[in-house]
Design a protein around this motif. Structure first.
Motif, PDB file in Angstrom:
ATOM      1  N   UNK A 333       0.836  -1.192   0.000  1.00  0.00           N
ATOM      2  CA  UNK A 333       0.000   0.000   0.000  1.00  0.00           C
ATOM      3  C   UNK A 333       0.867   1.236   0.000  1.00  0.00           C
ATOM      4  N   UNK A 334       0.247   2.384   0.073  1.00  0.00           N
ATOM      5  CA  UNK A 334       1.001   3.636   0.071  1.00  0.00           C
ATOM      6  C   UNK A 334       1.943   3.716   1.262  1.00  0.00           C
ATOM      7  N   UNK A 335       1.588   3.053   2.360  1.00  0.00           N
ATOM      8  CA  UNK A 335       2.389   3.116   3.581  1.00  0.00           C
ATOM      9  C   UNK A 335       3.457   2.028   3.650  1.00  0.00           C
ATOM     10  N   UNK A 336       3.521   1.141   2.638  1.00  0.00           N
ATOM     11  CA  UNK A 336       4.536   0.088   2.653  1.00  0.00           C
ATOM     12  C   UNK A 336       3.923  -1.282   2.453  1.00  0.00           C
ATOM     13  N   UNK A 337       4.659  -2.323   2.829  1.00  0.00           N
ATOM     14  CA  UNK A 337       4.212  -3.703   2.699  1.00  0.00           C
ATOM     15  C   UNK A 337       3.692  -4.213   4.035  1.00  0.00           C
ATOM     16  N   UNK A 338       2.609  -4.978   3.971  1.00  0.00           N
ATOM     17  CA  UNK A 338       1.976  -5.490   5.178  1.00  0.00           C
ATOM     18  C   UNK A 338       1.826  -7.007   5.072  1.00  0.00           C
ATOM     19  N   UNK A 339       2.151  -7.703   6.170  1.00  0.00           N
ATOM     20  CA  UNK A 339       1.998  -9.151   6.197  1.00  0.00           C
ATOM     21  C   UNK A 339       0.532  -9.532   6.349  1.00  0.00           C
ATOM     22  N   UNK A 340       0.165 -10.644   5.707  1.00  0.00           N
ATOM     23  CA  UNK A 340      -1.190 -11.172   5.809  1.00  0.00           C
ATOM     24  C   UNK A 340      -1.160 -12.451   6.640  1.00  0.00           C
ATOM     25  N   UNK A 341      -2.080 -12.615   7.590  1.00  0.00           N
ATOM     26  CA  UNK A 341      -2.030 -13.774   8.499  1.00  0.00           C
ATOM     27  C   UNK A 341      -2.311 -15.088   7.775  1.00  0.00           C
ATOM     28  N   UNK A 342      -1.379 -16.022   7.888  1.00  0.00           N
ATOM     29  CA  UNK A 342      -1.522 -17.307   7.185  1.00  0.00           C
ATOM     30  C   UNK A 342      -2.731 -18.084   7.680  1.00  0.00           C
ATOM     31  N   UNK A 343      -3.114 -17.903   8.952  1.00  0.00           N
ATOM     32  CA  UNK A 343      -4.268 -18.634   9.488  1.00  0.00           C
ATOM     33  C   UNK A 343      -5.528 -18.346   8.678  1.00  0.00           C
ATOM     34  N   UNK A 344      -5.653 -17.116   8.200  1.00  0.00           N
ATOM     35  CA  UNK A 344      -6.833 -16.726   7.424  1.00  0.00           C
ATOM     36  C   UNK A 344      -6.665 -17.092   5.958  1.00  0.00           C
ATOM     37  N   UNK A 345      -5.487 -16.827   5.391  1.00  0.00           N
ATOM     38  CA  UNK A 345      -5.322 -16.905   3.940  1.00  0.00           C
ATOM     39  C   UNK A 345      -4.971 -18.296   3.423  1.00  0.00           C
ATOM     40  N   UNK A 346      -4.211 -19.066   4.179  1.00  0.00           N
ATOM     41  CA  UNK A 346      -3.779 -20.375   3.676  1.00  0.00           C
ATOM     42  C   UNK A 346      -4.943 -21.302   3.374  1.00  0.00           C
ATOM     43  N   UNK A 347      -5.970 -21.423   4.247  1.00  0.00           N
ATOM     44  CA  UNK A 347      -7.104 -22.299   3.901  1.00  0.00           C
ATOM     45  C   UNK A 347      -7.828 -21.857   2.625  1.00  0.00           C
ATOM     46  N   UNK A 348      -7.948 -20.556   2.430  1.00  0.00           N
ATOM     47  CA  UNK A 348      -8.617 -20.052   1.224  1.00  0.00           C
ATOM     48  C   UNK A 348      -7.786 -20.363  -0.016  1.00  0.00           C
ATOM     49  N   UNK A 349      -6.486 -20.146   0.087  1.00  0.00           N
ATOM     50  CA  UNK A 349      -5.601 -20.371  -1.059  1.00  0.00           C
ATOM     51  C   UNK A 349      -5.512 -21.852  -1.405  1.00  0.00           C
TER      52      UNK A 349
END
Length: 511
Positions: A333-349
């Motif tokens: 984003x404009x403010x930099x890079x942000x980590x995304x929580x694997x607990x939420x994203x890994x099951x979806x991916x």
């Protein structure tokens, strides 16, 4: 310059770009997240379609009836050729805006799109377009409009005016547009070199000029050297659209809605305490120093309850749009890079990695089983879409109807890649839109269509095309002169292509 141009650059063609924001299928997710009921788009129109790449991809890849105009006959002819090849039957014209907008053979539209063109036309043409929207956009219909905006362009306005003035008044008599652009930029560099106070007050101008010098000259001609050029403040745009009864809905770029990656906490607090939604956008443009807006406006917004939002979101189908191995759990984003929580994203991916269309309701089921809250899952869907990891997916019936048209269009576009590097997008009947496909991948796809299926054969096919054009690959910035070395590098790339990209292209039915 001939009178029919109305001061618009017409002696050189615009670029062959594709703009995903023009795809009506993208509206649904943005509107649902904004709490607005999206329209059912049957008839759509693009004003100022350029080379017609976006219009033709969207017409071929969906069941939407497309209309449009671009007054440059060279561009309109190419766009019409693409329509004829795909069989999409889009109605594309070379009318000026005032001619097109008065046609008596146009339907009412559910969607009207303008990409960039608003910044480069006269107030007279803007009035024509607003009247067209007022008369021809249905109640509940959507306007997509993108344009250069203040305050991000504020410092550049005087320099742009100087460039255009030099090109008009100082270039050699009879010089072509490209020559006049080069002359104008050279003079601007001379001006910067003598350290004018304007550049001291606006130090970013030197870098902006350097970028213009490196940009595609066709793009530069249309972006900076039209007679009419106005970066417009959001509030002024809102006033222009008032007679057409338009309400601002949301940004067409999903990432703009994720305030936490674009604005500081203090900026968010300031903006969210402003009761007027239009003024909030004006203030946000200052916080971000925004140069370009991509907005959806709606004629009569119908608000959704939280329950309606969740149910409509569940009814959307999506598909993964990138190779699974390329996915990184970060967002920029404009403010930099942000980590995304694997607990939420890994099951979806894990579900999406099958490269098959899935309903959001299926993703919600998986998320819920993993202990993810509904609001977190909804945010994850928005972020995955903002990153381009997921794309909208049509119904199976719409996909099957569109596939023959996209097959014909893609085969033609790929065949053109043998002699030009300008056509870099192909159509997907799954997403109803386009996807960037690199030159070598187009060669490999052509070889696949010819029945080749191993890396060595794909490499040999691509090399025959390159060799016929006396071209070769680059390695470490230097040409590879040896044929065997070229073949080896192509084979390496083809191996990666077959393992990582081809399954995705097949899933999106690009071939």
């Amino acid at each position: 310059m001939s009178d029919w141009t109305s001061g618009y650059v017409a002696d050189i063609s615009y670029t062959y770009g594709y703009y995903a924001e023009l795809n009506p299928l993208r509206i649904a997710l943005g509107f649902i997240n904004a709490g607005i009921r999206p329209p059912n788009v049957i008839n759509a129109c693009e004003l100022g379609f350029g080379q017609g790449i976006s219009t033709n991809i969207h017409a071929a890849a969906s069941q939407i009836n497309w209309y449009g105009t671009d007054f440059n006959p060279h561009q309109a002819a190419f766009a019409q050729e693409l329509t004829s090849i795909s069989g999409a039957n889009a109605k594309l014209y070379d009318d000026a805006f005032d001619e097109f907008c008065q046609r008596d053979d146009l339907p009412e539209f559910d969607y009207i799109g303008l990409h960039g063109i608003w910044s480069w036309i006269s107030d007279e043409n803007r009035a024509v377009i607003v009247d067209f929207i007022r008369r021809k956009l249905k109640v509940g219909g959507v306007l997509y409009i993108s344009y250069n905006t203040q305050p991000g362009w504020a410092a550049m306005v005087p320099m742009r005016d100087l460039l255009a003035e030099y090109a008009d008044s100082m270039s050699a008599q009879g010089a072509g547009t490209i020559s006049r652009i080069d002359d104008a930029i050279a003079f601007a560099e001379e001006l910067v070199a003598v350290n004018p106070e304007y550049c001291n007050a606006n130090p970013q101008i030197k870098n902006r000029l350097a970028k213009i010098k490196q940009d595609n000259k066709n793009y530069v001609a249309h972006e900076y050297f039209n007679r009419d050029w106005e970066p417009m403040a959001f509030a002024k745009m809102a006033r222009w659209l008032e007679p057409a009864k338009m309400d601002w809905a949301c940004s067409a770029r999903y990432a703009d809605a994720i305030e936490s990656i674009q604005l500081t906490n203090e900026q968010q607090t300031l903006i969210n305490n402003i009761p007027n939604p239009l003024f909030r956008q004006s203030v946000r443009d200052f916080c971000e120093n925004r140069q370009f807006r991509t907005d959806y406006w709606v004629k009569g917004a119908r608000r959704l309850s939280r329950l309606d939002q969740d149910e409509m979101l569940d009814g959307l189908r999506v598909i993964m749009g990138v190779p699974h191995k390329d996915v990184q759990l970060k967002i920029a984003g404009r403010l930099g890079n942000f980590d995304l929580p694997s607990k939420i994203y890994t099951p979806l991916l894990d579900v999406l990695s099958s490269y098959q269309p899935v309903f959001v309701s299926e993703l919600w089921k998986v998320a819920k089983e993993s202990g993810v809250e509904r609001s977190a899952m909804n945010s994850a869907i928005a972020i995955l879409a903002a990153k381009g990891i997921i794309l909208p997916a049509q119904s199976d019936d719409d996909i099957s109807k569109a596939a023959p048209k996209t097959d014909r269009l893609n085969r033609f576009l790929m065949s053109q890649s043998r002699s030009t590097t300008e056509l870099s997008y192909l159509a997907s009947p799954v997403t109803g839109g386009g996807m960037a496909v690199s030159l070598f991948h187009q060669f490999f796809l052509l070889a696949t269509l010819e029945g080749e299926n191993d890396a060595k054969a794909l490499a040999a096919f691509a090399w025959r095309i390159l060799a016929s054009q006396n071209k070769c690959l680059l390695k470490d910035g230097k040409p590879i002169s040896d044929e065997n070395e070229n073949l080896a590098e192509l084979e390496r790339q083809a191996s990666v292509f077959t393992d990582e990209r081809l399954p995705l292209y097949r899933a999106l039915k690009i071939i």
